[in-house]
Write a protein that holds these residues in place. Structure first.
Motif, short mmCIF file in Angstrom:
data_model
loop_
_atom_site.label_atom_id
_atom_site.label_comp_id
_atom_site.label_asym_id
_atom_site.label_seq_id
_atom_site.Cartn_x
_atom_site.Cartn_y
_atom_site.Cartn_z
N ALA A 120 46.88 37.20 36.69
CA ALA A 120 45.68 37.53 35.91
C ALA A 120 45.50 39.04 35.80
O ALA A 120 45.30 39.58 34.70
CB ALA A 120 44.45 36.88 36.54
N ILE A 121 45.58 39.74 36.94
CA ILE A 121 45.37 41.19 36.88
C ILE A 121 46.57 41.89 36.24
O ILE A 121 46.41 42.90 35.55
CB ILE A 121 45.05 41.77 38.27
CG1 ILE A 121 46.22 41.58 39.23
CG2 ILE A 121 43.80 41.16 38.84
CD1 ILE A 121 46.01 42.28 40.57
N GLY A 123 48.59 40.63 33.86
CA GLY A 123 48.54 40.42 32.41
C GLY A 123 47.47 41.25 31.74
O GLY A 123 47.72 41.88 30.69
N LEU A 124 46.27 41.28 32.33
CA LEU A 124 45.20 42.09 31.74
C LEU A 124 45.52 43.58 31.82
O LEU A 124 45.23 44.34 30.89
CB LEU A 124 43.88 41.80 32.46
CG LEU A 124 42.63 42.48 31.90
CD1 LEU A 124 42.43 42.13 30.44
CD2 LEU A 124 41.40 42.09 32.72
N ALA A 125 46.15 44.01 32.92
CA ALA A 125 46.54 45.42 33.05
C ALA A 125 47.56 45.81 31.98
O ALA A 125 47.49 46.90 31.41
CB ALA A 125 47.12 45.68 34.44
N VAL A 127 47.91 44.44 28.98
CA VAL A 127 47.23 44.50 27.68
C VAL A 127 46.42 45.79 27.56
O VAL A 127 46.49 46.50 26.54
CB VAL A 127 46.33 43.27 27.49
CG1 VAL A 127 45.47 43.41 26.24
CG2 VAL A 127 47.17 42.00 27.42
N ILE A 128 45.65 46.11 28.60
CA ILE A 128 44.83 47.33 28.56
C ILE A 128 45.70 48.57 28.46
O ILE A 128 45.42 49.49 27.68
CB ILE A 128 43.92 47.40 29.80
CG1 ILE A 128 42.91 46.25 29.79
CG2 ILE A 128 43.19 48.74 29.86
CD1 ILE A 128 42.07 46.18 31.05
N VAL A 193 38.55 40.50 38.09
CA VAL A 193 39.87 40.99 37.64
C VAL A 193 39.77 42.31 36.90
O VAL A 193 40.79 42.97 36.68
CB VAL A 193 40.57 39.94 36.74
CG1 VAL A 193 40.74 38.62 37.46
CG2 VAL A 193 39.81 39.75 35.44
N VAL A 194 38.58 42.72 36.50
CA VAL A 194 38.45 43.87 35.61
C VAL A 194 38.85 45.17 36.30
O VAL A 194 39.72 45.91 35.81
CB VAL A 194 37.01 43.97 35.07
CG1 VAL A 194 36.85 45.23 34.22
CG2 VAL A 194 36.67 42.73 34.25
N SER A 197 42.51 45.40 37.30
CA SER A 197 43.35 45.51 36.10
C SER A 197 43.33 46.92 35.53
O SER A 197 44.37 47.44 35.12
CB SER A 197 42.90 44.50 35.04
OG SER A 197 43.01 43.18 35.51
N ALA A 201 46.33 49.37 35.04
CA ALA A 201 46.62 49.70 33.65
C ALA A 201 46.88 51.18 33.44
O ALA A 201 47.64 51.57 32.54
CB ALA A 201 45.46 49.25 32.76
N THR A 266 51.69 44.82 42.85
CA THR A 266 50.24 44.65 42.97
C THR A 266 49.74 44.77 44.40
O THR A 266 48.54 44.58 44.64
CB THR A 266 49.83 43.27 42.42
OG1 THR A 266 50.52 42.25 43.16
CG2 THR A 266 50.19 43.14 40.95
#
Length: 349
Positions: A120-121, A123-125, A127-128, A193-194, A197, A201, A266
């Motif tokens: 989760a972190i 994938g979001l990282a 994208v950001i 997760v924000v 991430s 990122a 991570t």
């Protein structure tokens, strides 16, 4: 065989020629990773079972030898080195990574429980990081001010220079403790997760930016861009329809490497934010010398990394036809197929 059957056979053969070496490389990387990890772990001095007993608070020096042997059998550490090698290799092929020495749980179950949190972190990282890199590069491409362009190009490398743990601590102090917008630790809240991430990122986006921006400005000096400018196309349209496509190849290369890094990088972030994840589990396994968990995590990360690179290689063939053999069947049996152009495909106005 009719023309349709011959065309299908030709297409299948060219696809096989293109994909077979990459699949063999994928298998070889997994096998080599398993072999090197197995040898490095088993050549370390000391007995992992005794080390686990000591860390649990037991007296390893007075443990019954028969009990130690039963524990070695339980954890798959009995027999010769070759016996253990092939036993564990067979387990890897069936998805069985053995049993954790420190917890007594199946390693596959432990990895399956924490892997979604890390994914989760990561994938979001990703994208950001990509969005930040593309936006900053786009703004630098559009501006006509040399000073502003150089300023924009110098901002992203700070993401690599600043340590991830420091970024995480600053984000926790400001947005968790100060503003109270996001939780500072744990995995219970979807918003947890924000901050991890964003912490990941920044270095990922900075590295991607360095490659992507260089490719963009190199492509901007191409003759087709001058032609597009002469036709009166706007800078925005030139960027999206001409420059971006010709910058993808080098960017996909570094993107594949970054995904591999995220698969196993991570640990620091998960430790700072006290999150359950594959990185934090690896740190705990190393401290406990839980060799079954260490080996299982390394193999899973190697599978993810190899799978991503396999997808990247396939994307090469889709984006740049110079790298792949032609996948189109001959249009007519009367004559040879026209050779594929050696120039990359470019979109015209």
């Amino acid at each position: 065989m009719d023309s349709a059957g011959a065309s299908f056979a030709q297409r299948a053969r060219t696809i096989l020629i293109f994909a077979a070496p990459k699949l063999l490389q994928f298998i070889f990387v997994i096998w080599a990773t398993y072999t090197v990890t197995f040898l490095l772990i088993h050549f370390l001095p000391g007995d992992p079972v005794l080390a686990a007993l000591s860390l649990k608070g037991g007296d390893a020096t007075t443990t019954d030898p028969a009990a130690l042997e039963r524990l070695r059998v339980q954890y798959g550490l009995d027999g010769s080195l070759w016996t253990q090698y092939f036993r564990h290799l067979g387990g890897v092929l069936t998805g069985d990574f053995g049993t954790s020495i420190s917890t007594g749980q199946p390693v596959a179950t432990m990895i399956g429980r924490v892997l979604p949190h890390s994914a989760a972190i990561a994938g979001l990282a990703l994208v950001i990081g990509i969005l930040l890199a593309v936006v900053v590069t786009y703004l630098a491409f559009l501006t006509r001010s040399h000073w502003l362009r150089q300023t924009l190009l110098q901002i992203p490398p700070l993401g690599v220079a600043i340590p991830a743990f420091l970024t995480g601590l600053v984000l926790i102090s400001v947005f968790a403790f100060g503003l109270g917008w996001f939780p500072s630790s744990g995995t219970r809240s979807p918003l947890s997760v924000v901050l991890p991430s964003i912490t990941l990122a920044l270095p990922v986006g900075a590295i991607f930016f360095q490659v992507f921006s260089s490719a963009v400005f190199e492509a901007a000096n191409g003759a087709y861009v001058f032609t597009a400018v002469a036709k009166g196309l706007s800078p925005r349209r030139i960027f999206t329809r001409h420059v971006l496509r010709n910058s993808l190849l080098a960017s996909i290369t570094i993107l594949g490497l970054q995904i591999g890094y995220l698969a196993g990088g991570t640990a620091v972030v998960e430790t700072v934010f006290s999150r359950d994840g594959i990185g934090r589990m690896t740190v705990n396994a190393v401290l406990a010398r839980d060799i079954n968990v260490i080996q299982g995590v390394v193999i899973v990360v190697a599978i993810v990394y190899s799978l991503v690179n396999l997808i990247v290689d396939v994307c090469y063939g889709i984006i740049d036809p110079r790298i792949r053999p032609t996948l189109a069947a001959p249009k007519s049996p009367a004559g040879p197929e026209a050779p594929e152009s050696s120039e990359p495909v470019r979109t015209t106005a």
